[in-house]
Design an enzyme around this catalytic site. Structure first.
Site, mmCIF file in Angstrom:
data_model
loop_
_atom_site.group_PDB
_atom_site.id
_atom_site.type_symbol
_atom_site.label_atom_id
_atom_site.label_comp_id
_atom_site.label_asym_id
_atom_site.label_seq_id
_atom_site.Cartn_x
_atom_site.Cartn_y
_atom_site.Cartn_z
ATOM 1 N N PHE A 186 0.832 -1.210 0.000
ATOM 2 C CA PHE A 186 0.000 0.000 0.000
ATOM 3 C C PHE A 186 0.872 1.268 0.000
ATOM 4 C CE2 PHE A 186 -2.019 2.831 3.402
ATOM 5 C CZ PHE A 186 -2.629 3.660 2.484
ATOM 6 N N ASP A 228 9.827 -7.149 -3.360
ATOM 7 C CA ASP A 228 8.658 -7.589 -2.591
ATOM 8 C C ASP A 228 8.474 -9.093 -2.723
ATOM 9 O OD1 ASP A 228 5.834 -7.723 -1.543
ATOM 10 O OD2 ASP A 228 6.066 -5.552 -1.630
ATOM 11 N N PHE A 250 3.580 -11.015 -0.136
ATOM 12 C CA PHE A 250 2.756 -11.653 0.901
ATOM 13 C C PHE A 250 1.435 -10.901 1.074
ATOM 14 C CE2 PHE A 250 2.055 -11.939 5.736
ATOM 15 C CZ PHE A 250 1.113 -12.944 5.592
ATOM 16 N N THR A 251 1.500 -9.583 1.208
ATOM 17 C CA THR A 251 0.260 -8.823 1.437
ATOM 18 C C THR A 251 -0.015 -7.828 0.306
ATOM 19 O OG1 THR A 251 1.469 -7.214 2.767
ATOM 20 C CG2 THR A 251 0.405 -9.012 3.941
ATOM 21 N N THR A 258 11.016 -10.970 9.596
ATOM 22 C CA THR A 258 11.032 -9.955 8.533
ATOM 23 C C THR A 258 11.573 -8.638 9.066
ATOM 24 O OG1 THR A 258 9.225 -11.004 7.335
ATOM 25 C CG2 THR A 258 9.563 -8.664 6.919
ATOM 26 N N LYS A 316 25.675 -0.396 4.562
ATOM 27 C CA LYS A 316 27.058 -0.237 5.021
ATOM 28 C C LYS A 316 28.027 -0.471 3.854
ATOM 29 C CE LYS A 316 30.310 -2.306 8.242
ATOM 30 N NZ LYS A 316 30.548 -3.482 9.082
ATOM 31 N N ARG A 317 27.772 -1.531 3.099
ATOM 32 C CA ARG A 317 28.661 -1.861 1.977
ATOM 33 C C ARG A 317 28.609 -0.788 0.891
ATOM 34 N NH1 ARG A 317 27.314 -4.162 -2.627
ATOM 35 N NH2 ARG A 317 25.346 -4.960 -1.832
ATOM 36 N N TYR A 324 5.012 -8.029 15.982
ATOM 37 C CA TYR A 324 5.139 -6.808 15.173
ATOM 38 C C TYR A 324 5.830 -5.715 15.978
ATOM 39 C CZ TYR A 324 3.545 -2.917 12.171
ATOM 40 O OH TYR A 324 3.468 -1.808 11.355
ATOM 41 N N ARG A 332 -8.040 -4.018 8.374
ATOM 42 C CA ARG A 332 -7.837 -2.783 9.139
ATOM 43 C C ARG A 332 -9.154 -2.017 9.192
ATOM 44 N NH1 ARG A 332 -1.740 -0.752 7.403
ATOM 45 N NH2 ARG A 332 -1.993 -1.865 5.456
HETATM 46 P P1 NAD Z 1 1.470 -3.564 3.245
HETATM 47 O O1 NAD Z 1 1.197 -4.875 3.878
HETATM 48 O O2 NAD Z 1 0.562 -3.091 2.165
HETATM 49 O O3 NAD Z 1 2.952 -3.518 2.670
HETATM 50 C C1 NAD Z 1 4.010 -4.332 3.123
HETATM 51 C C2 NAD Z 1 4.711 -4.917 1.913
HETATM 52 O O4 NAD Z 1 5.822 -5.700 2.371
HETATM 53 C C3 NAD Z 1 3.805 -5.855 1.107
HETATM 54 O O5 NAD Z 1 3.940 -5.580 -0.258
HETATM 55 C C4 NAD Z 1 4.340 -7.246 1.453
HETATM 56 O O6 NAD Z 1 4.114 -8.189 0.417
HETATM 57 C C5 NAD Z 1 5.812 -6.943 1.677
HETATM 58 N N1 NAD Z 1 6.497 -7.926 2.513
HETATM 59 C C6 NAD Z 1 6.079 -8.476 3.687
HETATM 60 N N2 NAD Z 1 6.997 -9.341 4.156
HETATM 61 C C7 NAD Z 1 8.038 -9.329 3.270
HETATM 62 C C8 NAD Z 1 9.268 -10.020 3.184
HETATM 63 N N3 NAD Z 1 9.647 -10.903 4.131
HETATM 64 N N4 NAD Z 1 10.087 -9.776 2.126
HETATM 65 C C9 NAD Z 1 9.718 -8.904 1.161
HETATM 66 N N5 NAD Z 1 8.553 -8.232 1.173
HETATM 67 C C10 NAD Z 1 7.713 -8.441 2.218
HETATM 68 O O7 NAD Z 1 1.520 -2.493 4.435
HETATM 69 P P2 NAD Z 1 1.730 -0.927 4.411
HETATM 70 O O8 NAD Z 1 0.609 -0.333 5.150
HETATM 71 O O9 NAD Z 1 2.055 -0.440 3.050
HETATM 72 O O10 NAD Z 1 3.015 -0.796 5.367
HETATM 73 C C11 NAD Z 1 4.316 -0.550 4.838
HETATM 74 C C12 NAD Z 1 5.291 -0.345 5.975
HETATM 75 O O11 NAD Z 1 4.872 0.756 6.787
HETATM 76 C C13 NAD Z 1 5.405 -1.554 6.909
HETATM 77 O O12 NAD Z 1 6.747 -1.737 7.290
HETATM 78 C C14 NAD Z 1 4.564 -1.145 8.100
HETATM 79 O O13 NAD Z 1 5.006 -1.770 9.289
HETATM 80 C C15 NAD Z 1 4.763 0.354 8.138
HETATM 81 N N6 NAD Z 1 3.624 1.027 8.788
HETATM 82 C C16 NAD Z 1 2.433 1.181 8.160
HETATM 83 C C17 NAD Z 1 1.377 1.781 8.823
HETATM 84 C C18 NAD Z 1 0.037 2.012 8.174
HETATM 85 O O14 NAD Z 1 -0.868 2.510 8.828
HETATM 86 N N7 NAD Z 1 -0.170 1.719 6.915
HETATM 87 C C19 NAD Z 1 1.537 2.222 10.144
HETATM 88 C C20 NAD Z 1 2.768 2.019 10.765
HETATM 89 C C21 NAD Z 1 3.816 1.445 10.079
HETATM 90 N N1 UDP Z 2 -11.404 -2.155 14.635
HETATM 91 C C1 UDP Z 2 -12.779 -2.239 14.730
HETATM 92 N N2 UDP Z 2 -13.449 -2.932 13.760
HETATM 93 C C2 UDP Z 2 -12.838 -3.525 12.715
HETATM 94 C C3 UDP Z 2 -11.426 -3.440 12.621
HETATM 95 C C4 UDP Z 2 -10.730 -2.743 13.609
HETATM 96 O O1 UDP Z 2 -13.384 -1.698 15.658
HETATM 97 O O2 UDP Z 2 -13.532 -4.127 11.874
HETATM 98 C C5 UDP Z 2 -10.679 -1.403 15.664
HETATM 99 C C6 UDP Z 2 -9.499 -2.142 16.308
HETATM 100 O O3 UDP Z 2 -9.930 -2.922 17.396
HETATM 101 C C7 UDP Z 2 -8.614 -0.977 16.726
HETATM 102 C C8 UDP Z 2 -8.865 0.087 15.646
HETATM 103 O O4 UDP Z 2 -10.097 -0.261 15.040
HETATM 104 O O5 UDP Z 2 -9.035 -0.473 17.969
HETATM 105 C C9 UDP Z 2 -7.780 0.152 14.598
HETATM 106 O O6 UDP Z 2 -7.566 -1.148 14.122
HETATM 107 P P1 UDP Z 2 -6.593 -1.459 12.902
HETATM 108 O O7 UDP Z 2 -6.581 -2.948 12.747
HETATM 109 O O8 UDP Z 2 -6.960 -0.654 11.717
HETATM 110 O O9 UDP Z 2 -5.151 -0.928 13.338
HETATM 111 P P2 UDP Z 2 -4.329 -0.828 14.709
HETATM 112 O O10 UDP Z 2 -4.192 0.627 14.923
HETATM 113 O O11 UDP Z 2 -5.077 -1.476 15.831
HETATM 114 O O12 UDP Z 2 -3.062 -1.527 14.403
#
Ligand code: NAD
Ligand code: UDP
Length: 324
Positions: A15, A35, A38-39, A94, A107-108, A147, A188
């Site tokens: 995303f 990538d 996975f998700t 991961t 680093k490299r 996580y 989510r």
């Molecule tokens: P996402 O799941 O859409 O993206 C994660 C990507 O990483 C996916 O494309 C997945 O296939 C890939 N991936 C997972 N495991 C892998 C592996 N072992 N090797 C290679 N690729 C791998 O989620 P996102 O919301 O786009 O999040 C991206 C980053 O931002 C993540 O590190 C997440 O922890 C961080 N983040 C996101 C949010 C949010 O609200 N969206 C909040 C806090 C942190």
């Molecule tokens: N939540 C909810 N209904 C849903 C999905 C999530 O009430 O169908 C709540 C969840 O319990 C949390 C908040 O919404 O309190 C945000 O959840 P999310 O999974 O989006 O992300 P988080 O911030 O918890 O990682």
């Protein structure tokens, strides 16, 4: 010296990663998207595949890879609770092995490397709003620990590579971010509520719905991330990037119902273990160091996200886990 950089985005088909790739490609950089899907799915970056400055590699970041790059954005990690709890050991691998592998590469190559950390490092916070100096309240053996602790360990690795090996690192703590291209089956809250509202199904509120979150629109987030990578001050963070507008989950549900014109009803389900009660970023540091402020109000961002969810063909999406 050329301003065109070779940039690796791990998790680049996800995303946030796919939007980041788009932005960097549009700026003219040579972008490598790595990538394991996975998700995510290839369609997220399909529009970039034909471009000469974009390259896609299917690879798992827990395994080392040899590339020559100037910058690395480390985004690879499942981010939605249902995804990261599906295979918790893989999730922590991961974060930790992924960090070791990108830091070794940085680093490299003498590359700059940015870690996508998270507000989850604060756990269920006792300090509100959360400042970067707050050390957090994480249950190390709870269902979110794979996580939270993985991301905390990754931060440790980043600062230790910086201190001991002078690797140029950046750490960004991302708060809940939403927008078009969220995985429709990620479970989510934003994607769940929008899909439920559009389908006329019940809206599932976990607990009483009085827990809070602060929702940042993805364009604001990407702007903050890129500013952090490019800041020339040697400011390594960690820095919070998120929208300080705080909403209860019930307020979010009501807003989604209003904006979709849905007749869905609210239903209440048990609150998952260790679900944080309140979450809101203090963004004073980002304002000061990066001159960054979010600009998209929740209502406007939700309208765009709802329009995107209306436009997609849901049958083209594969649920990453059986538990969506
Ligand atoms: P996402 O799941 O859409 O993206 C994660 C990507 O990483 C996916 O494309 C997945 O296939 C890939 N991936 C997972 N495991 C892998 C592996 N072992 N090797 C290679 N690729 C791998 O989620 P996102 O919301 O786009 O999040 C991206 C980053 O931002 C993540 O590190 C997440 O922890 C961080 N983040 C996101 C949010 C949010 O609200 N969206 C909040 C806090 C942190
Ligand atoms: N939540 C909810 N209904 C849903 C999905 C999530 O009430 O169908 C709540 C969840 O319990 C949390 C908040 O919404 O309190 C945000 O959840 P999310 O999974 O989006 O992300 P988080 O911030 O918890 O990682």
């Amino acid at each position: 010296m050329s301003t065109i950089k070779r940039i690796l985005v791990t998790g680049g088909a996800g995303f946030l990663g796919s939007h980041l790739c788009e932005r960097l490609v549009n700026e003219g950089h040579d972008v490598i998207c790595l990538d394991n899907f996975f998700t995510s799915q290839k369609t997220n970056v399909q529009h970039l595949l034909e471009l000469p400055n974009f390259e896609l590699i299917r690879h798992d970041i827990t395994v080392p890879i040899w590339l020559e790059v100037d910058e690395i954005y480390n985004f690879a990690c499942p981010a939605a609770p249902g995804h990261y709890q599906y295979n918790p050991i893989k999730t922590i691998k991961t974060s930790v092995m992924g960090a070791i592998n990108v830091l070794g590469m940085a680093k490299r190559c003498r590359a700059k490397v940015l870690q996508a950390s998270t507000s989850e490092v604060y756990g269920d916070p006792e300090v509100h709003p959360q400042t970067e100096s707050y050390r957090g309240s994480v249950n190390p053996i709870g269902p979110r620990a794979c996580y939270d602790e993985g991301k905390r360990a990754a931060e440790t690795l980043f600062v230790d590579y910086h201190r001991t090996n002078r690797v140029d690192v950046r750490i960004v703590r991302i708060f809940n971010t939403y927008g078009p291209r969220m995985h429709p089956f990620d479970g989510r809250v934003v994607s769940n509520f929008i899909r439920q509202a559009l389908d006329g199904r019940d809206i599932t509120i976990f607990g009483e719905g009085d827990q809070t979150r602060s929702f940042c629109y993805r364009d604001d987030l990407i702007e903050g991330i890129v500013r952090m990578m490019n800041n020339g001050e040697g400011f390594i963070g960690p820095v919070n990037i998120g929208n300080p507008g705080e909403f209860t989950i019930k307020q979010l549900a009501e807003l989604v119902i209003e904006l979709t014109g849905s007749s869905s009803k609210l239903v209440y389900r048990p609150l998952p273990a260790d679900d944080p009660t309140r979450r809101c970023p203090d963004i004073a540091l980002a304002q000061e160091k990066l001159a960054w402020n979010p600009t998209v109000p929740l209502r406007d961002g939700l309208e765009k996200t709802i329009a995107w969810f209306r436009s997609i063909n849901i049958s083209e999406y594969r649920p990453p886990t059986p538990n969506y």
